[in-house]
Write a protein that holds these residues in place. Structure first.
Motif, PDB file in Angstrom:
ATOM      1  N   THR A   1      17.799 -35.429 -31.028  1.00 37.21           N
ATOM      2  CA  THR A   1      17.726 -34.010 -30.689  1.00 37.21           C
ATOM      3  C   THR A   1      16.290 -33.576 -30.438  1.00 37.21           C
ATOM      4  O   THR A   1      15.983 -32.899 -29.443  1.00 37.21           O
ATOM      5  N   VAL A   2      15.383 -33.969 -31.322  1.00 39.01           N
ATOM      6  CA  VAL A   2      13.987 -33.537 -31.214  1.00 39.01           C
ATOM      7  C   VAL A   2      13.228 -34.310 -30.143  1.00 39.01           C
ATOM      8  O   VAL A   2      12.500 -33.721 -29.324  1.00 39.01           O
ATOM      9  N   ASN A   3      13.383 -35.626 -30.117  1.00 38.93           N
ATOM     10  CA  ASN A   3      12.527 -36.471 -29.278  1.00 38.93           C
ATOM     11  C   ASN A   3      13.054 -36.709 -27.870  1.00 38.93           C
ATOM     12  O   ASN A   3      12.273 -37.087 -26.990  1.00 38.93           O
ATOM     13  N   ALA A   4      14.339 -36.498 -27.640  1.00 37.94           N
ATOM     14  CA  ALA A   4      14.900 -36.753 -26.314  1.00 37.94           C
ATOM     15  C   ALA A   4      15.548 -35.516 -25.710  1.00 37.94           C
ATOM     16  O   ALA A   4      15.213 -35.103 -24.599  1.00 37.94           O
ATOM     17  N   ILE A   5      16.475 -34.889 -26.445  1.00 36.29           N
ATOM     18  CA  ILE A   5      17.182 -33.739 -25.888  1.00 36.29           C
ATOM     19  C   ILE A   5      16.233 -32.569 -25.661  1.00 36.29           C
ATOM     20  O   ILE A   5      16.273 -31.901 -24.614  1.00 36.29           O
ATOM     21  N   GLY A   6      15.350 -32.300 -26.627  1.00 35.35           N
ATOM     22  CA  GLY A   6      14.393 -31.204 -26.470  1.00 35.35           C
ATOM     23  C   GLY A   6      13.549 -31.327 -25.206  1.00 35.35           C
ATOM     24  O   GLY A   6      13.518 -30.399 -24.376  1.00 35.35           O
ATOM     25  N   PRO A   7      12.863 -32.459 -25.001  1.00 34.35           N
ATOM     26  CA  PRO A   7      12.085 -32.609 -23.769  1.00 34.35           C
ATOM     27  C   PRO A   7      12.939 -32.551 -22.498  1.00 34.35           C
ATOM     28  O   PRO A   7      12.479 -32.062 -21.465  1.00 34.35           O
ATOM     29  N   ALA A   8      14.186 -33.026 -22.578  1.00 30.72           N
ATOM     30  CA  ALA A   8      15.073 -32.931 -21.411  1.00 30.72           C
ATOM     31  C   ALA A   8      15.336 -31.470 -21.054  1.00 30.72           C
ATOM     32  O   ALA A   8      15.351 -31.091 -19.874  1.00 30.72           O
ATOM     33  N   LEU A   9      15.542 -30.634 -22.076  1.00 32.00           N
ATOM     34  CA  LEU A   9      15.743 -29.202 -21.833  1.00 32.00           C
ATOM     35  C   LEU A   9      14.487 -28.569 -21.242  1.00 32.00           C
ATOM     36  O   LEU A   9      14.568 -27.697 -20.362  1.00 32.00           O
ATOM     37  N   VAL A  10      13.331 -29.002 -21.727  1.00 33.00           N
ATOM     38  CA  VAL A  10      12.076 -28.491 -21.176  1.00 33.00           C
ATOM     39  C   VAL A  10      11.966 -28.856 -19.695  1.00 33.00           C
ATOM     40  O   VAL A  10      11.616 -28.009 -18.858  1.00 33.00           O
ATOM     41  N   MET A  11      12.266 -30.088 -19.349  1.00 32.50           N
ATOM     42  CA  MET A  11      12.211 -30.486 -17.939  1.00 32.50           C
ATOM     43  C   MET A  11      13.208 -29.695 -17.111  1.00 32.50           C
ATOM     44  O   MET A  11      12.902 -29.257 -15.993  1.00 32.50           O
ATOM     45  N   LYS A  12      14.410 -29.509 -17.639  1.00 36.25           N
ATOM     46  CA  LYS A  12      15.439 -28.754 -16.914  1.00 36.25           C
ATOM     47  C   LYS A  12      14.946 -27.364 -16.536  1.00 36.25           C
ATOM     48  O   LYS A  12      15.156 -26.912 -15.402  1.00 36.25           O
TER      49      LYS A  12
ATOM     50  N   ASN B   1       8.966 -54.484 -27.701  1.00 37.56           N
ATOM     51  CA  ASN B   1       9.403 -54.470 -29.101  1.00 37.56           C
ATOM     52  C   ASN B   1       9.481 -55.903 -29.628  1.00 37.56           C
ATOM     53  O   ASN B   1      10.384 -56.653 -29.285  1.00 37.56           O
ATOM     54  N   HIS B   2       8.528 -56.261 -30.490  1.00 37.80           N
ATOM     55  CA  HIS B   2       8.467 -57.628 -31.018  1.00 37.80           C
ATOM     56  C   HIS B   2       8.633 -57.699 -32.531  1.00 37.80           C
ATOM     57  O   HIS B   2       8.764 -58.791 -33.082  1.00 37.80           O
ATOM     58  N   ILE B   3       8.638 -56.545 -33.199  1.00 39.05           N
ATOM     59  CA  ILE B   3       8.697 -56.590 -34.660  1.00 39.05           C
ATOM     60  C   ILE B   3       9.882 -55.836 -35.243  1.00 39.05           C
ATOM     61  O   ILE B   3      10.138 -55.918 -36.442  1.00 39.05           O
ATOM     62  N   GLY B   4      10.633 -55.102 -34.414  1.00 39.28           N
ATOM     63  CA  GLY B   4      11.808 -54.399 -34.903  1.00 39.28           C
ATOM     64  C   GLY B   4      11.474 -53.213 -35.774  1.00 39.28           C
ATOM     65  O   GLY B   4      10.339 -52.729 -35.811  1.00 39.28           O
ATOM     66  N   GLY B   5      12.456 -52.726 -36.515  1.00 41.64           N
ATOM     67  CA  GLY B   5      12.266 -51.570 -37.381  1.00 41.64           C
ATOM     68  C   GLY B   5      12.264 -50.257 -36.618  1.00 41.64           C
ATOM     69  O   GLY B   5      12.308 -50.216 -35.392  1.00 41.64           O
ATOM     70  N   TRP B   6      12.252 -49.158 -37.379  1.00 44.32           N
ATOM     71  CA  TRP B   6      12.155 -47.818 -36.816  1.00 44.32           C
ATOM     72  C   TRP B   6      13.220 -47.557 -35.748  1.00 44.32           C
ATOM     73  O   TRP B   6      12.960 -46.997 -34.692  1.00 44.32           O
ATOM     74  N   MET B   7      14.442 -47.962 -36.005  1.00 37.01           N
ATOM     75  CA  MET B   7      15.460 -47.968 -34.961  1.00 37.01           C
ATOM     76  C   MET B   7      15.705 -46.589 -34.350  1.00 37.01           C
ATOM     77  O   MET B   7      15.754 -46.443 -33.122  1.00 37.01           O
ATOM     78  N   SER B   8      15.884 -45.577 -35.177  1.00 41.96           N
ATOM     79  CA  SER B   8      16.209 -44.252 -34.636  1.00 41.96           C
ATOM     80  C   SER B   8      15.053 -43.683 -33.818  1.00 41.96           C
ATOM     81  O   SER B   8      15.253 -43.127 -32.728  1.00 41.96           O
ATOM     82  N   TYR B   9      13.838 -43.801 -34.339  1.00 38.73           N
ATOM     83  CA  TYR B   9      12.684 -43.273 -33.620  1.00 38.73           C
ATOM     84  C   TYR B   9      12.462 -44.043 -32.326  1.00 38.73           C
ATOM     85  O   TYR B   9      12.242 -43.445 -31.257  1.00 38.73           O
ATOM     86  N   ARG B  10      12.518 -45.374 -32.401  1.00 30.79           N
ATOM     87  CA  ARG B  10      12.362 -46.192 -31.197  1.00 30.79           C
ATOM     88  C   ARG B  10      13.398 -45.805 -30.145  1.00 30.79           C
ATOM     89  O   ARG B  10      13.082 -45.622 -28.962  1.00 30.79           O
ATOM     90  N   ALA B  11      14.649 -45.695 -30.571  1.00 31.17           N
ATOM     91  CA  ALA B  11      15.724 -45.418 -29.629  1.00 31.17           C
ATOM     92  C   ALA B  11      15.589 -44.031 -29.011  1.00 31.17           C
ATOM     93  O   ALA B  11      15.871 -43.836 -27.818  1.00 31.17           O
ATOM     94  N   SER B  12      15.141 -43.051 -29.824  1.00 34.13           N
ATOM     95  CA  SER B  12      14.975 -41.703 -29.276  1.00 34.13           C
ATOM     96  C   SER B  12      13.863 -41.650 -28.246  1.00 34.13           C
ATOM     97  O   SER B  12      13.964 -40.948 -27.230  1.00 34.13           O
ATOM     98  N   LYS B  13      12.790 -42.404 -28.477  1.00 33.89           N
ATOM     99  CA  LYS B  13      11.700 -42.428 -27.502  1.00 33.89           C
ATOM    100  C   LYS B  13      12.083 -43.243 -26.263  1.00 33.89           C
ATOM    101  O   LYS B  13      11.662 -42.919 -25.147  1.00 33.89           O
ATOM    102  N   ALA B  14      12.889 -44.292 -26.456  1.00 30.36           N
ATOM    103  CA  ALA B  14      13.399 -45.031 -25.298  1.00 30.36           C
ATOM    104  C   ALA B  14      14.286 -44.123 -24.451  1.00 30.36           C
ATOM    105  O   ALA B  14      14.261 -44.171 -23.220  1.00 30.36           O
ATOM    106  N   ALA B  15      15.091 -43.287 -25.120  1.00 29.77           N
ATOM    107  CA  ALA B  15      15.913 -42.316 -24.395  1.00 29.77           C
ATOM    108  C   ALA B  15      15.038 -41.330 -23.630  1.00 29.77           C
ATOM    109  O   ALA B  15      15.321 -41.004 -22.461  1.00 29.77           O
TER     110      ALA B  15
END
Length: 235
Positions: A105-116, A143-157
């Motif tokens: 919501t914060v890292n992907a949806i929010g910026p998408a709304l800003v762009m819209k 990504n070579h070390i893993g971890g931080w799944m939710s944050y990584r995935a939100s920034k990838a989104a």
């Protein structure tokens, strides 16, 4: 005082910083305000304006208030690593549906709304830049070390949103550069819990570095994942 000048933009360019009260956002504002080339700077933030990036009604209202302005530079300097006291996971066993949803919501949806709502405020008759704060850990290929799944995935989104929006925006805004920005490890509250043993750059220097990187993009070059030093990061 910043010495950075956005010489690739029109003289007297108009800028908008979203997330202006955060560590990086505030540093962006200071650097842009010091830029002799800048003719106007608007700021939006939760703390100072009650601007909530995840509330589309609020985003749309803020854009409507600025509808008479045509921006040369828009920086979306928002994002969160810790939300409601929940930090990044070290293992998939720690994944929590609610915490992951908050990250998206914060890292992907929010910026998408800003762009819209704010891409229509970009000037069409000259070179322009729209950039969102991402993170190198959002790179799938890097990504070579893993971890931080939710944050990584939100920034990838977020990166995919930026890339996709750039393709659409090119049709009406051929002189726009749309980019996802990796700031490096910056001395802000976001990185504080992970500061031990890690070199961090001051927010002012980080802002200058990122503005310099954006200044070096060729006119119309778009859909980029850009590091603070101007290098390109694999998706």
């Amino acid at each position: 005082m910043s010495k950075m000048e956005m010489t690739s933009l029109a003289e007297g360019y108009h800028a908008l910083v979203i997330g202006a009260s955060g560590g990086i956002g505030r540093a962006f504002c200071e650097a842009i305000a010091d830029d002799r080339c800048c003719g106007g700077l608007d700021r939006l933030s939760r703390r100072d304006d009650g601007f909530e990036i995840t509330d589309e009604t609020a985003v749309a209202a803020a854009a409507a208030e600025l509808a008479d302005t045509r921006f040369d530079l828009i920086l979306c300097a928002t994002g969160a690593l810790h939300i409601d006291g929940v930090g990044p996971e070290k293992t998939i066993r720690a994944v929590d549906a609610g915490a992951m949803s908050n990250q998206f919501t914060v890292n992907a949806i929010g910026p998408a709304l800003v762009m819209k709502h704010f891409l229509p405020l970009i000037a069409r008759d000259r070179r322009t830049i729209f950039a969102c704060l991402s993170a190198r850990v959002g790179s799938i290929g890097d990504n070579h070390i893993g971890g931080w799944m939710s944050y990584r995935a939100s920034k990838a989104a977020l990166n995919q949103i930026v890339r996709t929006a750039s393709i659409e925006a090119r049709r009406k805004l051929p002189r726009l550069s749309l980019a996802a920005l990796h700031p490096g490890t910056v001395a802000t509250s976001l990185s504080e819990p992970f500061a031990a043993g890690n070199r961090r750059v001051e927010a002012g220097d980080a802002a200058d570095n990122m503005l310099s990187a954006l200044n070096g993009i060729a006119e119309g070059e778009t859909g980029l994942f850009l590091a603070y030093d101007g290098s390109r990061i694999e998706w």
